[in-house]
Design a protein around this motif. Sequence first.
Motif, PDB file in Angstrom:
ATOM      1  N   PHE A 210      -1.110  -1.281   0.356  1.00  0.00           N
ATOM      2  CA  PHE A 210      -2.528  -1.545   0.613  1.00  0.00           C
ATOM      3  C   PHE A 210      -3.003  -0.791   1.863  1.00  0.00           C
ATOM      4  N   ALA A 211      -2.202  -0.825   2.909  1.00  0.00           N
ATOM      5  CA  ALA A 211      -2.597  -0.160   4.154  1.00  0.00           C
ATOM      6  C   ALA A 211      -2.758   1.347   3.935  1.00  0.00           C
ATOM      7  N   TYR A 212      -1.854   1.935   3.151  1.00  0.00           N
ATOM      8  CA  TYR A 212      -1.952   3.376   2.903  1.00  0.00           C
ATOM      9  C   TYR A 212      -3.179   3.713   2.053  1.00  0.00           C
ATOM     10  N   LYS A 213      -3.441   2.890   1.053  1.00  0.00           N
ATOM     11  CA  LYS A 213      -4.613   3.148   0.201  1.00  0.00           C
ATOM     12  C   LYS A 213      -5.894   3.034   1.024  1.00  0.00           C
ATOM     13  N   LEU A 214      -5.897   2.063   1.935  1.00  0.00           N
ATOM     14  CA  LEU A 214      -7.063   1.889   2.792  1.00  0.00           C
ATOM     15  C   LEU A 214      -7.254   3.114   3.692  1.00  0.00           C
ATOM     16  N   GLN A 215      -6.160   3.604   4.259  1.00  0.00           N
ATOM     17  CA  GLN A 215      -6.257   4.806   5.093  1.00  0.00           C
ATOM     18  C   GLN A 215      -6.802   5.983   4.289  1.00  0.00           C
ATOM     19  N   SER A 216      -6.298   6.113   3.066  1.00  0.00           N
ATOM     20  CA  SER A 216      -6.731   7.208   2.208  1.00  0.00           C
ATOM     21  C   SER A 216      -8.235   7.120   1.939  1.00  0.00           C
ATOM     22  N   LEU A 217      -8.703   5.925   1.602  1.00  0.00           N
ATOM     23  CA  LEU A 217     -10.120   5.756   1.276  1.00  0.00           C
ATOM     24  C   LEU A 217     -10.995   5.977   2.512  1.00  0.00           C
ATOM     25  N   VAL A 218     -10.562   5.460   3.637  1.00  0.00           N
ATOM     26  CA  VAL A 218     -11.361   5.598   4.859  1.00  0.00           C
ATOM     27  C   VAL A 218     -11.439   7.070   5.278  1.00  0.00           C
ATOM     28  N   MET A 219     -10.325   7.789   5.125  1.00  0.00           N
ATOM     29  CA  MET A 219     -10.368   9.223   5.435  1.00  0.00           C
ATOM     30  C   MET A 219     -11.309   9.961   4.485  1.00  0.00           C
TER      31      MET A 219
ATOM     32  N   VAL B 111      13.534  14.691  -7.098  1.00  0.00           N
ATOM     33  CA  VAL B 111      14.601  13.715  -6.904  1.00  0.00           C
ATOM     34  C   VAL B 111      14.848  13.508  -5.409  1.00  0.00           C
ATOM     35  N   LEU B 112      14.860  14.602  -4.656  1.00  0.00           N
ATOM     36  CA  LEU B 112      15.084  14.487  -3.207  1.00  0.00           C
ATOM     37  C   LEU B 112      13.971  13.687  -2.541  1.00  0.00           C
ATOM     38  N   ASP B 113      12.725  13.957  -2.913  1.00  0.00           N
ATOM     39  CA  ASP B 113      11.610  13.203  -2.327  1.00  0.00           C
ATOM     40  C   ASP B 113      11.696  11.724  -2.667  1.00  0.00           C
ATOM     41  N   ASN B 114      12.153  11.416  -3.878  1.00  0.00           N
ATOM     42  CA  ASN B 114      12.382  10.023  -4.247  1.00  0.00           C
ATOM     43  C   ASN B 114      13.328   9.368  -3.250  1.00  0.00           C
ATOM     44  N   MET B 115      14.379  10.110  -2.900  1.00  0.00           N
ATOM     45  CA  MET B 115      15.396   9.574  -1.993  1.00  0.00           C
ATOM     46  C   MET B 115      14.859   9.454  -0.567  1.00  0.00           C
ATOM     47  N   LEU B 116      14.217  10.518  -0.095  1.00  0.00           N
ATOM     48  CA  LEU B 116      13.746  10.531   1.292  1.00  0.00           C
ATOM     49  C   LEU B 116      12.704   9.440   1.529  1.00  0.00           C
ATOM     50  N   LEU B 117      11.894   9.224   0.511  1.00  0.00           N
ATOM     51  CA  LEU B 117      10.840   8.205   0.617  1.00  0.00           C
ATOM     52  C   LEU B 117      11.406   6.847   1.025  1.00  0.00           C
ATOM     53  N   ALA B 118      12.578   6.540   0.460  1.00  0.00           N
ATOM     54  CA  ALA B 118      13.107   5.189   0.610  1.00  0.00           C
ATOM     55  C   ALA B 118      13.646   4.902   2.003  1.00  0.00           C
ATOM     56  N   ALA B 119      13.957   5.948   2.763  1.00  0.00           N
ATOM     57  CA  ALA B 119      14.581   5.729   4.066  1.00  0.00           C
ATOM     58  C   ALA B 119      13.630   5.019   5.021  1.00  0.00           C
ATOM     59  N   PRO B 120      14.103   3.979   5.682  1.00  0.00           N
ATOM     60  CA  PRO B 120      13.233   3.271   6.637  1.00  0.00           C
ATOM     61  C   PRO B 120      13.174   3.998   7.984  1.00  0.00           C
ATOM     62  N   HIS B 121      12.398   3.477   8.883  1.00  0.00           N
ATOM     63  CA  HIS B 121      12.300   3.967  10.269  1.00  0.00           C
ATOM     64  C   HIS B 121      11.911   5.435  10.343  1.00  0.00           C
ATOM     65  N   GLN B 122      11.011   5.866   9.500  1.00  0.00           N
ATOM     66  CA  GLN B 122      10.534   7.254   9.568  1.00  0.00           C
ATOM     67  C   GLN B 122       9.202   7.252  10.332  1.00  0.00           C
ATOM     68  N   PRO B 123       9.213   7.727  11.591  1.00  0.00           N
ATOM     69  CA  PRO B 123       7.969   7.685  12.366  1.00  0.00           C
ATOM     70  C   PRO B 123       6.838   8.486  11.713  1.00  0.00           C
ATOM     71  N   GLY B 124       7.213   9.518  10.943  1.00  0.00           N
ATOM     72  CA  GLY B 124       6.203  10.344  10.303  1.00  0.00           C
ATOM     73  C   GLY B 124       5.484   9.680   9.149  1.00  0.00           C
ATOM     74  N   GLU B 125       5.822   8.424   8.879  1.00  0.00           N
ATOM     75  CA  GLU B 125       5.109   7.737   7.799  1.00  0.00           C
ATOM     76  C   GLU B 125       3.828   7.080   8.283  1.00  0.00           C
ATOM     77  N   SER B 126       3.595   7.103   9.588  1.00  0.00           N
ATOM     78  CA  SER B 126       2.307   6.597  10.067  1.00  0.00           C
ATOM     79  C   SER B 126       1.507   7.771  10.611  1.00  0.00           C
ATOM     80  N   LEU B 127       0.185   7.660  10.525  1.00  0.00           N
ATOM     81  CA  LEU B 127      -0.659   8.758  10.996  1.00  0.00           C
ATOM     82  C   LEU B 127      -0.461   9.020  12.478  1.00  0.00           C
ATOM     83  N   SER B 128      -0.259   7.956  13.240  1.00  0.00           N
ATOM     84  CA  SER B 128      -0.044   8.154  14.670  1.00  0.00           C
ATOM     85  C   SER B 128       1.276   8.884  14.905  1.00  0.00           C
ATOM     86  N   GLY B 129       2.282   8.555  14.109  1.00  0.00           N
ATOM     87  CA  GLY B 129       3.566   9.236  14.229  1.00  0.00           C
ATOM     88  C   GLY B 129       3.466  10.705  13.871  1.00  0.00           C
TER      89      GLY B 129
END
Lengths: 326, 297
Positions: A210-219, B111-129
């Motif tokens: 939900f948070a990601y979809k919200l970010q996408s829509l707001v952007m 397949v690789l992206d499927n795997m990488l997606l699952a890894a936790p603690h990836q700072p790049g998954e947030s816009l601020s990161g």
Amino acid sequence: MEPATLLPLGVSFDAFASLGFWLGVGVIAGTFTIFALGLQLNVGFTGIFNFGQAGFMAIGAYSMAILVTEEGVNFWLSLPIAIAITMVFGLIVGLPSLRLRTDYLAIATLAASEAIRLTTLNARELTNGSQGIFGFDTEFDDLSESIESLLISVGWSDPETLFPLFMIVWIVALLLTFGLWRLQKTPWGRVLRALREDEDAARALGKNAFAYKLQSLVMASALGAIAGFFLALNLKFVVPDEFLPNFTFIGFAILILGGLANYWGVAVGAIIFQTIFEGLRFLELPITEVQVSALRYILLGLVLIGLMAFRPQGLFGKREEMVLGE
Amino acid sequence: MSSAAALAHGSGASSIAPIFQAEGVVKKFGGINAVNEATMQVADGSITALIGPNGAGKTTFFNVITGFYRADGGTATFEGRRVLGRPPYLIARMGMVRTFQITKALARMSVLDNMLLAAPHQPGESLSGVLLRPGASRRREREVASKAEELLEVFNLTKLTDQYAGTLSGGQRKLLELSRALMAEPRFLLLDEPMAGINPTLGRRLLDHMQRLRSEDGVTFLFIEHDMEVVMNHSDRVVVMAQGTVIADGEPHEIRSDQKVIDAYLGGGSPDDGAESSSAATPRSHGEGGRVTERPR
């Protein structure tokens, strides 16, 4: 006007030789590019069907116009404020609707867009109703004129008045395209694509869908606002009729033309679309001008149908992604 | 209450601390209690099988305890922390990770992206990161990529690394989903029919890998399975569900001879469940067909 070349169909190619024609097409195509980048982010990369992009564009354009003409805010300062206001609206639309299933989300965003347009039509004290708002662009005109005099000083004796706007809209459009393209390659972009593929799988892997979809829509709403600024600067006024859902539908047509899930395809799709759309005005047929303008939509529809039938991935989309998506 | 009696009847479970406990879990669909006061526990470091006839509520139970369905009653805790009422993503981040009966390969991703997606603690998954910590994001990405390659190697998926996941066969998808779940660094892994559609050699490898994860990393498993050979030989404990509730819980050899279990599942089967009632002690594992009752929404 005597056409120089007459094909059997009766198309004059005179207009295509004029710079004015291409600048006119270019400004609108650039505006459409920015507008449709938001749709690409939502539809092509997040899998959320935002049919309310025209509404966000309206909020952006009207916020800017009202801030400048009513509140006396400096034009340049009004832009970030108008973007922020639009993003708040994106949040307001997204919070209740992003939990809905895809098709219901499309209806909810379309309804929100129309609610916004009808408000601009009827809240006359604020928006001046169908009369629209003028006179917000003096600061921009100043910049435009100084760019023109700069062009004269480097030897272009009679620069087109539209050229500065053309230049700015494309600089912004290409920067935004580049930025979004880069962003898509980050882990953040990967989560968005995962949501597009299967939201439950992403949630099961610890992603707050939900948070990601919200970010996408707001952007996307922010991109809509920026497109709204250029639309308003090109027209030199804002009126409710410019923000009909048609605008969103054309955005989708551009998306299909350029190809889903490809940011660079958006600009190409927008240019091709606008060239065809404007060019069709020069069809010389034994029918009235109103009929010609209706015919443009019919031909556009045929082009889209042909595209869906023979190249469903658009110009730059990947065929295998199209097949796997089914 | 019968489930409580069944729990008491099972020996040994109480001596090891449970990593997961569910008590009186209820899930209603309209007037039907798909899960009806299900009570069970999973011992830390165990490989526990969850068996039962079709429509017993096994997958629904999975969906409830992983947050995909809202429970209509009961409690469930993982490592002493409440799970019911939490959204799926938070439950996954706690270390309780699931797979799905109908595989969810992210088709238009590699397949690789499927795997990488699952890894936790990836700072790049947030816009601020992305904006503020691009270096940390790239570092994490490299770290995780080598782990992903190792896992793909284990499950024979290496040569498919750069393919779209959507081009994989059913069995390969199943393996991809499992290795993807392992990328999420689970401490408690819930597998919904992990063996279905996988060839015996790879199935063997999957079971070996489960054993290794348990002994080396202390991962606990709860898996839904219909293949009795697998259940009897590869699990430490077996929990049996029927008609939404837990009817037995014990070591494999105890379950095999439990009269209630024989009546409900291994032997006669309920009249509306013909597919399961054919063979006595070893109901065969079967394909995807005919299982419409437990599909998640």
